[in-house]
Scaffold this motif. Structure first.
Motif, PDB file in Angstrom:
ATOM      1  N   ASP A   1      -4.558   3.401 -66.256  1.00  0.00           N
ATOM      2  CA  ASP A   1      -5.922   3.634 -65.832  1.00  0.00           C
ATOM      3  C   ASP A   1      -6.645   2.313 -66.077  1.00  0.00           C
ATOM      4  O   ASP A   1      -6.521   1.736 -67.167  1.00  0.00           O
ATOM      5  CB  ASP A   1      -6.512   4.732 -66.724  1.00  0.00           C
ATOM      6  CG  ASP A   1      -7.055   5.912 -65.969  1.00  0.00           C
ATOM      7  OD1 ASP A   1      -6.681   6.098 -64.797  1.00  0.00           O
ATOM      8  OD2 ASP A   1      -7.867   6.656 -66.553  1.00  0.00           O
TER       9      ASP A   1
ATOM     10  N   LEU B   1     -10.463   9.019 -75.055  1.00  0.00           N
ATOM     11  CA  LEU B   1     -10.148  10.281 -74.361  1.00  0.00           C
ATOM     12  C   LEU B   1      -8.788  10.743 -74.876  1.00  0.00           C
ATOM     13  O   LEU B   1      -7.800  10.705 -74.149  1.00  0.00           O
ATOM     14  CB  LEU B   1     -10.119  10.030 -72.843  1.00  0.00           C
ATOM     15  CG  LEU B   1     -10.392  11.183 -71.903  1.00  0.00           C
ATOM     16  CD1 LEU B   1     -10.413  10.708 -70.459  1.00  0.00           C
ATOM     17  CD2 LEU B   1      -9.442  12.336 -72.056  1.00  0.00           C
TER      18      LEU B   1
ATOM     19  N   ASP C   1       0.423   5.869 -67.962  1.00  0.00           N
ATOM     20  CA  ASP C   1      -0.829   5.765 -68.746  1.00  0.00           C
ATOM     21  C   ASP C   1      -0.675   5.845 -70.270  1.00  0.00           C
ATOM     22  O   ASP C   1      -1.504   6.487 -70.941  1.00  0.00           O
ATOM     23  CB  ASP C   1      -1.832   6.840 -68.280  1.00  0.00           C
ATOM     24  CG  ASP C   1      -2.276   6.639 -66.843  1.00  0.00           C
ATOM     25  OD1 ASP C   1      -1.712   5.766 -66.159  1.00  0.00           O
ATOM     26  OD2 ASP C   1      -3.180   7.358 -66.394  1.00  0.00           O
TER      27      ASP C   1
ATOM     28  N   TYR D   1      -5.798   9.962 -60.022  1.00  0.00           N
ATOM     29  CA  TYR D   1      -4.958  10.556 -61.058  1.00  0.00           C
ATOM     30  C   TYR D   1      -3.485  10.261 -60.766  1.00  0.00           C
ATOM     31  O   TYR D   1      -2.649  10.337 -61.661  1.00  0.00           O
ATOM     32  CB  TYR D   1      -5.162  12.072 -61.127  1.00  0.00           C
ATOM     33  CG  TYR D   1      -6.469  12.524 -61.752  1.00  0.00           C
ATOM     34  CD1 TYR D   1      -7.000  11.885 -62.866  1.00  0.00           C
ATOM     35  CD2 TYR D   1      -7.149  13.625 -61.243  1.00  0.00           C
ATOM     36  CE1 TYR D   1      -8.176  12.323 -63.448  1.00  0.00           C
ATOM     37  CE2 TYR D   1      -8.321  14.075 -61.824  1.00  0.00           C
ATOM     38  CZ  TYR D   1      -8.834  13.419 -62.922  1.00  0.00           C
ATOM     39  OH  TYR D   1      -9.993  13.872 -63.501  1.00  0.00           O
TER      40      TYR D   1
ATOM     41  N   PHE E   1      -5.913   6.964 -74.583  1.00  0.00           N
ATOM     42  CA  PHE E   1      -5.358   8.314 -74.440  1.00  0.00           C
ATOM     43  C   PHE E   1      -4.612   8.761 -75.688  1.00  0.00           C
ATOM     44  O   PHE E   1      -4.039   9.855 -75.724  1.00  0.00           O
ATOM     45  CB  PHE E   1      -4.430   8.400 -73.225  1.00  0.00           C
ATOM     46  CG  PHE E   1      -5.133   8.211 -71.905  1.00  0.00           C
ATOM     47  CD1 PHE E   1      -6.240   8.974 -71.583  1.00  0.00           C
ATOM     48  CD2 PHE E   1      -4.689   7.270 -70.981  1.00  0.00           C
ATOM     49  CE1 PHE E   1      -6.904   8.809 -70.378  1.00  0.00           C
ATOM     50  CE2 PHE E   1      -5.341   7.093 -69.777  1.00  0.00           C
ATOM     51  CZ  PHE E   1      -6.448   7.860 -69.468  1.00  0.00           C
TER      52      PHE E   1
ATOM     53  N   VAL F   1       1.373  10.365 -70.207  1.00  0.00           N
ATOM     54  CA  VAL F   1       0.200  11.219 -70.389  1.00  0.00           C
ATOM     55  C   VAL F   1      -0.723  11.059 -69.174  1.00  0.00           C
ATOM     56  O   VAL F   1      -0.659  10.033 -68.499  1.00  0.00           O
ATOM     57  CB  VAL F   1      -0.568  10.829 -71.681  1.00  0.00           C
ATOM     58  CG1 VAL F   1       0.272  11.113 -72.920  1.00  0.00           C
ATOM     59  CG2 VAL F   1      -1.032   9.384 -71.677  1.00  0.00           C
ATOM     60  N   ALA F   2      -1.565  11.987 -68.900  1.00  0.00           N
ATOM     61  CA  ALA F   2      -1.591  13.326 -69.473  1.00  0.00           C
ATOM     62  C   ALA F   2      -0.858  14.275 -68.527  1.00  0.00           C
ATOM     63  O   ALA F   2      -1.044  14.193 -67.320  1.00  0.00           O
ATOM     64  CB  ALA F   2      -3.038  13.781 -69.646  1.00  0.00           C
TER      65      ALA F   2
ATOM     66  N   HIS G   1     -10.278   1.155 -65.249  1.00  0.00           N
ATOM     67  CA  HIS G   1     -11.563   1.486 -64.643  1.00  0.00           C
ATOM     68  C   HIS G   1     -12.618   0.404 -64.877  1.00  0.00           C
ATOM     69  O   HIS G   1     -12.683  -0.174 -65.969  1.00  0.00           O
ATOM     70  CB  HIS G   1     -12.100   2.789 -65.247  1.00  0.00           C
ATOM     71  CG  HIS G   1     -11.253   3.997 -65.019  1.00  0.00           C
ATOM     72  ND1 HIS G   1     -10.658   4.282 -63.813  1.00  0.00           N
ATOM     73  CD2 HIS G   1     -10.923   5.031 -65.854  1.00  0.00           C
ATOM     74  CE1 HIS G   1     -10.004   5.431 -63.914  1.00  0.00           C
ATOM     75  NE2 HIS G   1     -10.134   5.895 -65.137  1.00  0.00           N
TER      76      HIS G   1
ATOM     77  N   TRP H   1     -15.551  12.692 -67.633  1.00  0.00           N
ATOM     78  CA  TRP H   1     -14.846  12.081 -68.768  1.00  0.00           C
ATOM     79  C   TRP H   1     -15.730  11.092 -69.519  1.00  0.00           C
ATOM     80  O   TRP H   1     -16.563  10.422 -68.917  1.00  0.00           O
ATOM     81  CB  TRP H   1     -13.597  11.338 -68.281  1.00  0.00           C
ATOM     82  CG  TRP H   1     -12.637  12.171 -67.518  1.00  0.00           C
ATOM     83  CD1 TRP H   1     -12.312  12.038 -66.201  1.00  0.00           C
ATOM     84  CD2 TRP H   1     -11.840  13.262 -68.001  1.00  0.00           C
ATOM     85  NE1 TRP H   1     -11.379  12.965 -65.828  1.00  0.00           N
ATOM     86  CE2 TRP H   1     -11.072  13.741 -66.916  1.00  0.00           C
ATOM     87  CE3 TRP H   1     -11.714  13.890 -69.245  1.00  0.00           C
ATOM     88  CZ2 TRP H   1     -10.187  14.813 -67.039  1.00  0.00           C
ATOM     89  CZ3 TRP H   1     -10.829  14.958 -69.363  1.00  0.00           C
ATOM     90  CH2 TRP H   1     -10.072  15.399 -68.267  1.00  0.00           C
TER      91      TRP H   1
ATOM     92  N   TYR I   1      -2.968  15.868 -65.863  1.00  0.00           N
ATOM     93  CA  TYR I   1      -3.748  15.022 -64.945  1.00  0.00           C
ATOM     94  C   TYR I   1      -2.857  13.978 -64.274  1.00  0.00           C
ATOM     95  O   TYR I   1      -2.343  14.195 -63.185  1.00  0.00           O
ATOM     96  CB  TYR I   1      -4.958  14.397 -65.662  1.00  0.00           C
ATOM     97  CG  TYR I   1      -5.969  15.460 -65.990  1.00  0.00           C
ATOM     98  CD1 TYR I   1      -6.856  15.899 -65.016  1.00  0.00           C
ATOM     99  CD2 TYR I   1      -5.971  16.100 -67.220  1.00  0.00           C
ATOM    100  CE1 TYR I   1      -7.741  16.932 -65.275  1.00  0.00           C
ATOM    101  CE2 TYR I   1      -6.854  17.136 -67.493  1.00  0.00           C
ATOM    102  CZ  TYR I   1      -7.736  17.543 -66.509  1.00  0.00           C
ATOM    103  OH  TYR I   1      -8.597  18.574 -66.746  1.00  0.00           O
ATOM    104  N   CYS I   2      -2.687  12.846 -64.909  1.00  0.00           N
ATOM    105  CA  CYS I   2      -2.020  11.749 -64.199  1.00  0.00           C
ATOM    106  C   CYS I   2      -0.517  11.949 -64.052  1.00  0.00           C
ATOM    107  O   CYS I   2       0.055  11.544 -63.042  1.00  0.00           O
ATOM    108  CB  CYS I   2      -2.371  10.421 -64.848  1.00  0.00           C
ATOM    109  SG  CYS I   2      -4.098  10.012 -64.513  1.00  0.00           S
TER     110      CYS I   2
ATOM    111  N   HIS J   1     -13.429   5.513 -70.507  1.00  0.00           N
ATOM    112  CA  HIS J   1     -12.089   5.259 -71.066  1.00  0.00           C
ATOM    113  C   HIS J   1     -11.383   4.220 -70.218  1.00  0.00           C
ATOM    114  O   HIS J   1     -11.679   4.064 -69.033  1.00  0.00           O
ATOM    115  CB  HIS J   1     -11.276   6.565 -71.097  1.00  0.00           C
ATOM    116  CG  HIS J   1     -11.059   7.143 -69.727  1.00  0.00           C
ATOM    117  ND1 HIS J   1     -11.998   7.939 -69.105  1.00  0.00           N
ATOM    118  CD2 HIS J   1     -10.048   7.002 -68.841  1.00  0.00           C
ATOM    119  CE1 HIS J   1     -11.556   8.271 -67.906  1.00  0.00           C
ATOM    120  NE2 HIS J   1     -10.385   7.709 -67.708  1.00  0.00           N
TER     121      HIS J   1
HETATM  122  C1  VGL Z   1      -6.268  10.631 -67.077  1.00  0.00           C
HETATM  123  C2  VGL Z   1      -8.220  11.787 -67.365  1.00  0.00           C
HETATM  124  C3  VGL Z   1      -8.957  10.735 -66.859  1.00  0.00           C
HETATM  125  C4  VGL Z   1      -4.776  10.577 -67.228  1.00  0.00           C
HETATM  126  C5  VGL Z   1      -6.975   9.572 -66.560  1.00  0.00           C
HETATM  127  O1  VGL Z   1      -4.217   9.467 -67.375  1.00  0.00           O
HETATM  128  O2  VGL Z   1      -4.146  11.653 -67.204  1.00  0.00           O
HETATM  129  N1  VGL Z   1      -6.895  11.735 -67.464  1.00  0.00           N
HETATM  130  N2  VGL Z   1      -8.307   9.635 -66.462  1.00  0.00           N
END
Ligand code: VGL
Ligand code: ZN
Length: 195
Positions: free
Chosen positions: A57, A26, A15, A111, A20, A136-137, A59, A73, A140-141, A76
């Motif tokens: 990501d 985000l 990601d 994630y 990001f 990243v992050a 979406h 969130w 999370y991912c 993003h």
């Molecule tokens: C992520 C929050 C929402 C990530 C993706 O890539 O870590 N974090 N969507």
């Protein structure tokens, strides 16, 4: 520890997208600091002809993870927007490169790069047994991709010098790293990777 790369190894870059990065929708604090070390890892894998996977990501604009659609969130990484693009300085190889889109349908979030994607199949088809994960992050991912890979039976190296986290709560990234390591991930840095 020194790690010698073999034909059963792959790199997974998680990601590294504009939204990001600082200034994005985000932002991960200092998220762009992962680009330079990741470029160094990419170059090593590329020179050895080893595959490099880039998750993103991706979406729809009414995604379930967005505020207003049931999620937490800000919108993003909406498909086709500038914010969803990879960081412009990320050196994506011409060959042996795979883009893995996740979180692509409105009602499911992902994630992990393995959730709702063909990443596991692509790795297995190539006989990959060990994956090296950065991006990243962290909290999370990266975390969910690392834990997903461990659950699927891969040996996982966490690139500790090439990850950054969101830290919605202070300490989230550190706790995520602890969880990945205690689940079996092996933390390494660039200087430990032998090409
Ligand atoms: C992520 C929050 C929402 C990530 C993706 O890539 O870590 N974090 N969507
Ligand atoms: Zn997302």
């Amino acid at each position: 520890m020194r790690v010698k790369l073999t034909p059963k190894d792959a790199l997974i870059v998680v990601d590294v997208q504009r939204d990001f990065m600082p200034g994005g929708a985000l932002p991960v604090p200092n998220g762009d600091a992962v680009v330079e070390p990741l470029n160094a890892y990419i170059e090593i894998f590329e020179k050895k002809g080893l595959p490099v996977f880039f998750t993103r990501d991706w979406h729809p604009e009414n995604h379930i993870s967005f505020k207003g659609y049931g999620g937490i969130w800000p919108p993003h990484c909406v498909q086709g927007t500038q914010g969803a693009e990879f960081h412009p300085d990320l050196k994506m190889p011409a060959d042996n490169k795979f883009i893995i889109s996740k979180g692509t349908s409105p009602d499911f979030d992902a994630y992990s790069g393995f959730q709702g994607t063909n990443l596991d199949n692509l790795l297995k088809e190539r006989g990959i047994k060990r994956v090296f994960v950065g991006g990243v992050a962290t909290d999370y991912c990266v975390k969910n991709t690392v834990l997903g890979a461990i659950n699927l039976g891969y040996t996982v190296f966490l690139l500790t010098d090439a990850v950054k986290g969101v830290d919605v709560q202070p300490g989230d990234s550190d706790r995520a790293i602890d969880e990945m390591l205690s689940s079996g991930a092996i933390g390494i840095e660039l200087k430990e990777v032998m090409d």
